[in-house]
Write a protein that holds these residues in place. Structure first.
Motif, PDB file in Angstrom:
ATOM      1  N   GLN A 100       0.852  -1.192   0.000  1.00  0.00           N
ATOM      2  CA  GLN A 100       0.000   0.000   0.000  1.00  0.00           C
ATOM      3  C   GLN A 100       0.884   1.236   0.000  1.00  0.00           C
ATOM      4  O   GLN A 100       1.885   1.296   0.717  1.00  0.00           O
ATOM      5  N   MET A 101       0.522   2.195  -0.826  1.00  0.00           N
ATOM      6  CA  MET A 101       1.301   3.429  -0.933  1.00  0.00           C
ATOM      7  C   MET A 101       0.371   4.635  -0.926  1.00  0.00           C
ATOM      8  O   MET A 101      -0.809   4.528  -1.271  1.00  0.00           O
ATOM      9  N   ARG A 102       0.954   5.784  -0.581  1.00  0.00           N
ATOM     10  CA  ARG A 102       0.192   7.026  -0.620  1.00  0.00           C
ATOM     11  C   ARG A 102       0.550   7.821  -1.865  1.00  0.00           C
ATOM     12  O   ARG A 102       1.714   7.856  -2.270  1.00  0.00           O
ATOM     13  N   PRO A 125      17.779  18.037   1.072  1.00  0.00           N
ATOM     14  CA  PRO A 125      17.079  17.594   2.275  1.00  0.00           C
ATOM     15  C   PRO A 125      15.806  16.856   1.875  1.00  0.00           C
ATOM     16  O   PRO A 125      15.178  17.194   0.863  1.00  0.00           O
ATOM     17  N   PRO A 126      15.409  15.860   2.645  1.00  0.00           N
ATOM     18  CA  PRO A 126      14.201  15.116   2.289  1.00  0.00           C
ATOM     19  C   PRO A 126      13.000  16.043   2.161  1.00  0.00           C
ATOM     20  O   PRO A 126      12.757  16.885   3.037  1.00  0.00           O
ATOM     21  N   PRO A 127      12.248  15.957   1.069  1.00  0.00           N
ATOM     22  CA  PRO A 127      11.025  16.761   0.959  1.00  0.00           C
ATOM     23  C   PRO A 127       9.982  16.287   1.966  1.00  0.00           C
ATOM     24  O   PRO A 127      10.058  15.164   2.473  1.00  0.00           O
ATOM     25  N   ARG A 128       9.036  17.132   2.244  1.00  0.00           N
ATOM     26  CA  ARG A 128       7.986  16.808   3.210  1.00  0.00           C
ATOM     27  C   ARG A 128       6.645  16.658   2.511  1.00  0.00           C
ATOM     28  O   ARG A 128       6.414  17.229   1.434  1.00  0.00           O
ATOM     29  N   VAL A 129       5.777  15.880   3.109  1.00  0.00           N
ATOM     30  CA  VAL A 129       4.442  15.654   2.547  1.00  0.00           C
ATOM     31  C   VAL A 129       3.559  16.847   2.897  1.00  0.00           C
ATOM     32  O   VAL A 129       3.308  17.128   4.072  1.00  0.00           O
ATOM     33  N   ALA A 130       3.099  17.555   1.859  1.00  0.00           N
ATOM     34  CA  ALA A 130       2.211  18.696   2.072  1.00  0.00           C
ATOM     35  C   ALA A 130       0.746  18.297   1.984  1.00  0.00           C
ATOM     36  O   ALA A 130      -0.110  18.971   2.567  1.00  0.00           O
ATOM     37  N   TRP A 131       0.475  17.204   1.268  1.00  0.00           N
ATOM     38  CA  TRP A 131      -0.916  16.756   1.144  1.00  0.00           C
ATOM     39  C   TRP A 131      -0.932  15.311   0.669  1.00  0.00           C
ATOM     40  O   TRP A 131      -0.149  14.919  -0.189  1.00  0.00           O
ATOM     41  N   VAL A 132      -1.807  14.506   1.270  1.00  0.00           N
ATOM     42  CA  VAL A 132      -2.005  13.123   0.842  1.00  0.00           C
ATOM     43  C   VAL A 132      -3.251  13.080  -0.032  1.00  0.00           C
ATOM     44  O   VAL A 132      -4.363  13.325   0.440  1.00  0.00           O
ATOM     45  N   MET A 133      -3.050  12.807  -1.310  1.00  0.00           N
ATOM     46  CA  MET A 133      -4.171  12.776  -2.246  1.00  0.00           C
ATOM     47  C   MET A 133      -4.992  11.499  -2.121  1.00  0.00           C
ATOM     48  O   MET A 133      -6.210  11.508  -2.310  1.00  0.00           O
ATOM     49  N   ASP A 134      -4.327  10.383  -1.825  1.00  0.00           N
ATOM     50  CA  ASP A 134      -5.030   9.097  -1.769  1.00  0.00           C
ATOM     51  C   ASP A 134      -4.097   8.051  -1.178  1.00  0.00           C
ATOM     52  O   ASP A 134      -2.876   8.233  -1.157  1.00  0.00           O
ATOM     53  N   THR A 135      -4.664   6.961  -0.684  1.00  0.00           N
ATOM     54  CA  THR A 135      -3.916   5.775  -0.278  1.00  0.00           C
ATOM     55  C   THR A 135      -4.372   4.627  -1.153  1.00  0.00           C
ATOM     56  O   THR A 135      -5.571   4.363  -1.273  1.00  0.00           O
ATOM     57  N   LEU A 136      -3.423   3.960  -1.798  1.00  0.00           N
ATOM     58  CA  LEU A 136      -3.745   3.029  -2.876  1.00  0.00           C
ATOM     59  C   LEU A 136      -3.034   1.690  -2.706  1.00  0.00           C
ATOM     60  O   LEU A 136      -1.909   1.637  -2.211  1.00  0.00           O
ATOM     61  N   ASP A 137      -3.706   0.631  -3.152  1.00  0.00           N
ATOM     62  CA  ASP A 137      -3.079  -0.688  -3.226  1.00  0.00           C
ATOM     63  C   ASP A 137      -2.300  -0.793  -4.535  1.00  0.00           C
ATOM     64  O   ASP A 137      -2.809  -0.447  -5.605  1.00  0.00           O
ATOM     65  N   VAL A 138      -1.065  -1.265  -4.445  1.00  0.00           N
ATOM     66  CA  VAL A 138      -0.247  -1.518  -5.633  1.00  0.00           C
ATOM     67  C   VAL A 138      -0.218  -3.027  -5.876  1.00  0.00           C
ATOM     68  O   VAL A 138       0.108  -3.807  -4.978  1.00  0.00           O
ATOM     69  N   SER A 139      -0.577  -3.421  -7.089  1.00  0.00           N
ATOM     70  CA  SER A 139      -0.630  -4.832  -7.471  1.00  0.00           C
ATOM     71  C   SER A 139       0.107  -5.034  -8.783  1.00  0.00           C
ATOM     72  O   SER A 139       0.477  -4.073  -9.458  1.00  0.00           O
ATOM     73  N   PHE A 140       0.295  -6.295  -9.162  1.00  0.00           N
ATOM     74  CA  PHE A 140       0.768  -6.590 -10.502  1.00  0.00           C
ATOM     75  C   PHE A 140      -0.431  -6.529 -11.447  1.00  0.00           C
ATOM     76  O   PHE A 140      -1.404  -7.271 -11.274  1.00  0.00           O
ATOM     77  N   ALA A 141      -0.371  -5.640 -12.424  1.00  0.00           N
ATOM     78  CA  ALA A 141      -1.388  -5.562 -13.469  1.00  0.00           C
ATOM     79  C   ALA A 141      -0.842  -6.294 -14.688  1.00  0.00           C
ATOM     80  O   ALA A 141       0.203  -5.920 -15.222  1.00  0.00           O
ATOM     81  N   CYS A 142      -1.526  -7.346 -15.107  1.00  0.00           N
ATOM     82  CA  CYS A 142      -1.028  -8.194 -16.187  1.00  0.00           C
ATOM     83  C   CYS A 142      -1.976  -8.164 -17.379  1.00  0.00           C
ATOM     84  O   CYS A 142      -3.155  -7.822 -17.257  1.00  0.00           O
TER      85      CYS A 142
END
Length: 236
Positions: A105-107, A188-205
């Motif tokens: 899962q990724m944002r 320097p590491p960038p910072r998260v200003a806004w989370v647009m969505d949280t999504l499942d990452v899968s293999f799309a075949c």
């Protein structure tokens, strides 16, 4: 021709067909430090590659990695029967592919420079800012759908370099490889200003990939979750 020779040829052909059936081409967009071509130019490396290799090993499926721009990779997977790519599982893309179980899962985030203190309260607030995303990505498409003007870059490094130099206010991407990209750019590491969505990452075949092969990938993913080994792969 002797019967035994005919039988041997037929047996060899069947074995060759089976071998082809047990391999998948994995078409990947490069994220330096996570998924990238090795110096030899003939292979790929990174923690994302290690993760996918382990899934393939447990599933008994040979994954052959190839680098493409993301829009090109999607198009090829839709057309070529032995191809897959790891991508966010979006409802609008569901019918185009045959999907594995969620790999992780990724944002989907908007990143600002570390010294930029602004914190968005809605995506609409990004409308008056200079916002960038990589060409052909889901991040670019999502922003355009919401009416946000997007400056598209060819790859992640060039986009984050614009953020570092102040030529962009925000950079949109999945939160994978962000720390690795920042180290590569010595920023320097960038910072998260806004989370647009949280999504499942899968293999799309490709839709012609065998259901049994997808089931074996699913079983390997489930086993890695169950024994905790999925957590060993740090994709930040």
């Amino acid at each position: 021709m002797a019967k035994w020779r005919v039988a041997a040829i037929l047996s060899g052909a069947l074995l060759a067909a089976d071998a082809r059936a047990e391999a998948l081409r994995m078409l990947l967009t490069q994220i330096p430090g996570i998924i990238e071509q090795a110096p030899d130019g003939a292979s790929m490396r990174g923690v994302g590659i290690d993760l996918m290799k382990e899934v393939g090993r447990r599933a008994g499926v040979e994954l052959r990695f190839e680098a493409y721009p993301q829009a090109r990779a999607r198009l090829l997977v839709e057309r070529q029967r032995d191809a897959c790519l790891p991508v966010a599982h979006l409802p609008e893309q569901a019918a185009n592919f045959k999907w594995s179980a969620p790999l992780l899962q990724m944002r989907l985030v908007l990143l600002a420079r570390g010294d930029d203190g602004r914190q968005l309260r809605s995506l609409e607030q990004a409308g008056g800012l200079r916002v960038g995303a990589m060409r052909g990505t889901m991040a670019a498409a999502r922003l355009k759908e919401r009416g946000v003007a997007v400056e598209e870059s060819a790859d992640y490094l060039s986009g984050l370099e614009k953020l570092r130099l102040g030529r962009l206010d925000l950079w949109a991407m999945l939160d994978v490889g962000v720390a690795s990209l920042a180290r590569r750019l010595e920023m320097p590491p960038p910072r998260v200003a806004w989370v647009m969505d949280t999504l499942d990452v899968s293999f799309a075949c490709n839709r012609q990939v065998d259901d049994a092969l997808i089931a074996r990938l699913d079983g390997a993913i489930a086993a890695m979750r169950a024994d905790g080994s999925m957590a060993r792969f740090d994709l930040r």
